[in-house]
Design a protein around this motif. Sequence first.
Motif, PDB file in Angstrom:
ATOM      1  N   ASP A 129       0.873  -1.175   0.000  1.00  0.00           N
ATOM      2  CA  ASP A 129       0.000   0.000   0.000  1.00  0.00           C
ATOM      3  C   ASP A 129       0.907   1.220   0.000  1.00  0.00           C
ATOM      4  OD1 ASP A 129      -2.173  -1.695   0.167  1.00  0.00           O
ATOM      5  OD2 ASP A 129      -2.341  -1.531   2.342  1.00  0.00           O
ATOM      6  N   VAL A 130       0.726   2.091  -0.979  1.00  0.00           N
ATOM      7  CA  VAL A 130       1.613   3.240  -1.136  1.00  0.00           C
ATOM      8  C   VAL A 130       0.827   4.496  -1.489  1.00  0.00           C
ATOM      9  CG1 VAL A 130       3.706   1.998  -1.802  1.00  0.00           C
ATOM     10  CG2 VAL A 130       2.016   2.572  -3.543  1.00  0.00           C
ATOM     11  N   THR A 131       1.442   5.630  -1.220  1.00  0.00           N
ATOM     12  CA  THR A 131       0.931   6.900  -1.696  1.00  0.00           C
ATOM     13  C   THR A 131       2.130   7.763  -2.080  1.00  0.00           C
ATOM     14  OG1 THR A 131      -0.616   8.715  -1.221  1.00  0.00           O
ATOM     15  CG2 THR A 131       0.813   7.984   0.605  1.00  0.00           C
ATOM     16  N   LEU A 132       1.874   9.027  -2.368  1.00  0.00           N
ATOM     17  CA  LEU A 132       2.929   9.948  -2.765  1.00  0.00           C
ATOM     18  C   LEU A 132       3.087  11.064  -1.746  1.00  0.00           C
ATOM     19  CD1 LEU A 132       2.068  10.386  -6.574  1.00  0.00           C
ATOM     20  CD2 LEU A 132       3.841   8.924  -5.572  1.00  0.00           C
ATOM     21  N   VAL A 133       4.336  11.499  -1.582  1.00  0.00           N
ATOM     22  CA  VAL A 133       4.617  12.639  -0.706  1.00  0.00           C
ATOM     23  C   VAL A 133       5.542  13.602  -1.443  1.00  0.00           C
ATOM     24  CG1 VAL A 133       4.332  11.381   1.460  1.00  0.00           C
ATOM     25  CG2 VAL A 133       6.579  11.419   0.353  1.00  0.00           C
ATOM     26  N   ASP A 134       5.581  14.847  -0.945  1.00  0.00           N
ATOM     27  CA  ASP A 134       6.515  15.817  -1.512  1.00  0.00           C
ATOM     28  C   ASP A 134       7.842  15.741  -0.758  1.00  0.00           C
ATOM     29  OD1 ASP A 134       6.200  17.200   0.916  1.00  0.00           O
ATOM     30  OD2 ASP A 134       4.870  18.723   0.047  1.00  0.00           O
ATOM     31  N   ASP A 135       8.759  16.633  -1.088  1.00  0.00           N
ATOM     32  CA  ASP A 135      10.082  16.601  -0.468  1.00  0.00           C
ATOM     33  C   ASP A 135      10.050  16.828   1.034  1.00  0.00           C
ATOM     34  OD1 ASP A 135      11.633  15.956  -2.649  1.00  0.00           O
ATOM     35  OD2 ASP A 135      11.948  18.036  -3.270  1.00  0.00           O
ATOM     36  N   GLN A 136       8.964  17.430   1.513  1.00  0.00           N
ATOM     37  CA  GLN A 136       8.831  17.681   2.945  1.00  0.00           C
ATOM     38  C   GLN A 136       8.129  16.527   3.662  1.00  0.00           C
ATOM     39  OE1 GLN A 136      10.400  20.471   3.999  1.00  0.00           O
ATOM     40  NE2 GLN A 136      10.890  20.677   1.815  1.00  0.00           N
ATOM     41  N   GLY A 137       7.777  15.480   2.918  1.00  0.00           N
ATOM     42  CA  GLY A 137       7.095  14.335   3.514  1.00  0.00           C
ATOM     43  C   GLY A 137       5.602  14.509   3.643  1.00  0.00           C
ATOM     44  N   ARG A 138       5.050  15.560   3.027  1.00  0.00           N
ATOM     45  CA  ARG A 138       3.607  15.795   3.099  1.00  0.00           C
ATOM     46  C   ARG A 138       2.896  14.984   2.024  1.00  0.00           C
ATOM     47  NH1 ARG A 138       4.714  22.197   3.102  1.00  0.00           N
ATOM     48  NH2 ARG A 138       5.639  21.465   1.145  1.00  0.00           N
ATOM     49  N   GLU A 139       1.858  14.258   2.426  1.00  0.00           N
ATOM     50  CA  GLU A 139       1.124  13.431   1.482  1.00  0.00           C
ATOM     51  C   GLU A 139       0.397  14.292   0.452  1.00  0.00           C
ATOM     52  OE1 GLU A 139      -1.180  10.149   3.068  1.00  0.00           O
ATOM     53  OE2 GLU A 139       0.093  10.086   4.854  1.00  0.00           O
ATOM     54  N   LEU A 140       0.465  13.864  -0.793  1.00  0.00           N
ATOM     55  CA  LEU A 140      -0.233  14.570  -1.864  1.00  0.00           C
ATOM     56  C   LEU A 140      -1.718  14.233  -1.829  1.00  0.00           C
ATOM     57  CD1 LEU A 140       2.218  14.259  -4.895  1.00  0.00           C
ATOM     58  CD2 LEU A 140       2.277  15.825  -2.939  1.00  0.00           C
ATOM     59  N   ASP A 141      -2.512  15.079  -2.429  1.00  0.00           N
ATOM     60  CA  ASP A 141      -3.953  14.883  -2.493  1.00  0.00           C
ATOM     61  C   ASP A 141      -4.258  13.750  -3.470  1.00  0.00           C
ATOM     62  OD1 ASP A 141      -6.699  14.997  -2.729  1.00  0.00           O
ATOM     63  OD2 ASP A 141      -6.748  16.986  -3.648  1.00  0.00           O
ATOM     64  N   MET A 142      -4.774  12.647  -2.940  1.00  0.00           N
ATOM     65  CA  MET A 142      -5.122  11.503  -3.778  1.00  0.00           C
ATOM     66  C   MET A 142      -6.636  11.281  -3.828  1.00  0.00           C
ATOM     67  SD  MET A 142      -2.019  10.695  -4.597  1.00  0.00           S
ATOM     68  CE  MET A 142      -1.988   9.076  -5.345  1.00  0.00           C
ATOM     69  N   GLY A 143      -7.395  12.174  -3.254  1.00  0.00           N
ATOM     70  CA  GLY A 143      -8.855  12.062  -3.301  1.00  0.00           C
ATOM     71  C   GLY A 143      -9.471  11.443  -2.072  1.00  0.00           C
ATOM     72  N   THR A 144      -8.757  10.517  -1.430  1.00  0.00           N
ATOM     73  CA  THR A 144      -9.167   9.942  -0.144  1.00  0.00           C
ATOM     74  C   THR A 144      -7.891   9.646   0.637  1.00  0.00           C
ATOM     75  OG1 THR A 144      -9.006   7.546  -0.591  1.00  0.00           O
ATOM     76  CG2 THR A 144     -11.015   8.673  -1.362  1.00  0.00           C
TER      77      THR A 144
END
Length: 218
Positions: A129-144
Motif C-alpha cells: 500500500d503506497v501513496t505519494l509525498v513531496d520533499d517535505q514528507g507531506r502526502e499529496l492529495d489523492m482524493g481519499t
Amino acid sequence: MTASSIVLMSDRRVAAIPVHDRGEALVDARAHGLRVDDRKQDTAGAWAHVRQDVLTRLQQAQALLPGGVKLLFIEGYRPPSLQRRYFEEYSAELVRAHPDWRAAELREAASRFVSPPEIAPHSAGAAVDVTLVDDQGRELDMGTRVNASPEESDGACYTDAPDLSDRARTNRATLSGALTTAGFINYGTEWWHWSFGDRYWALQTQQPAALYGPVELP
C-alpha cells in the motif's frame, strides 16, 4: 474501468491460480532507501517487509517519479493471522449494516476492501500500500486517505472513481504510471494497493502461475 468491470479478490478465477513460489526472502524496505510510514508498524517489523523482487520494483518506480515526489510505503507484508482478523472484522461490520445479505454476497462485498485470507497478496509479501509525498514528507492529495473503505469514501477509494478533483486524478495517474511501468498491477477498488507476483497479478497479466504464496516472517 468501471466498478462493475473490476475483478474482485473473491473471484474464483483468482483462487484457481496455482502458486509456484520462488522462495525469495522477505526484505525490510526501511533498509533500502524507501520512505516507510509507521502508521501500520508492529513489534516484529512485518509491515515494512516485501519480497526481494517487489522491493526492487518499488525502487524502480521511485526512480520514475518526477522531481520532488516520492513514494510513501504504508504497508507491505501482513501475517496470515492478521489478514484473517481484518477480513473477519470487516465482514462483521458488513453483517451489521446488511443483515439480510447472504454469505456469498458478504464475501464479495468484503473483498472490495480486504482480501480473503487464503489468497491475500499482502500475506504473500507481494503487495504494498503506497501513496505519494513531496520533499517535505507531506502526502499529496489523492482524493481519499489511504485505507478509506468504500463506505467511508462513498466509492472514491476506487482507482478510477468519478468526481475526483483534477489534482487528485493527476496524482493518481502519476502513481499509477510509475508503478505500472515497474510491473505492478493495481486492485481497482483501492488506489493505493499494488502488487507483483501474487495470484491476482497472475490472473490480470495472464501468467500461468503466481510467483509468491502465503509466507510466514522468519
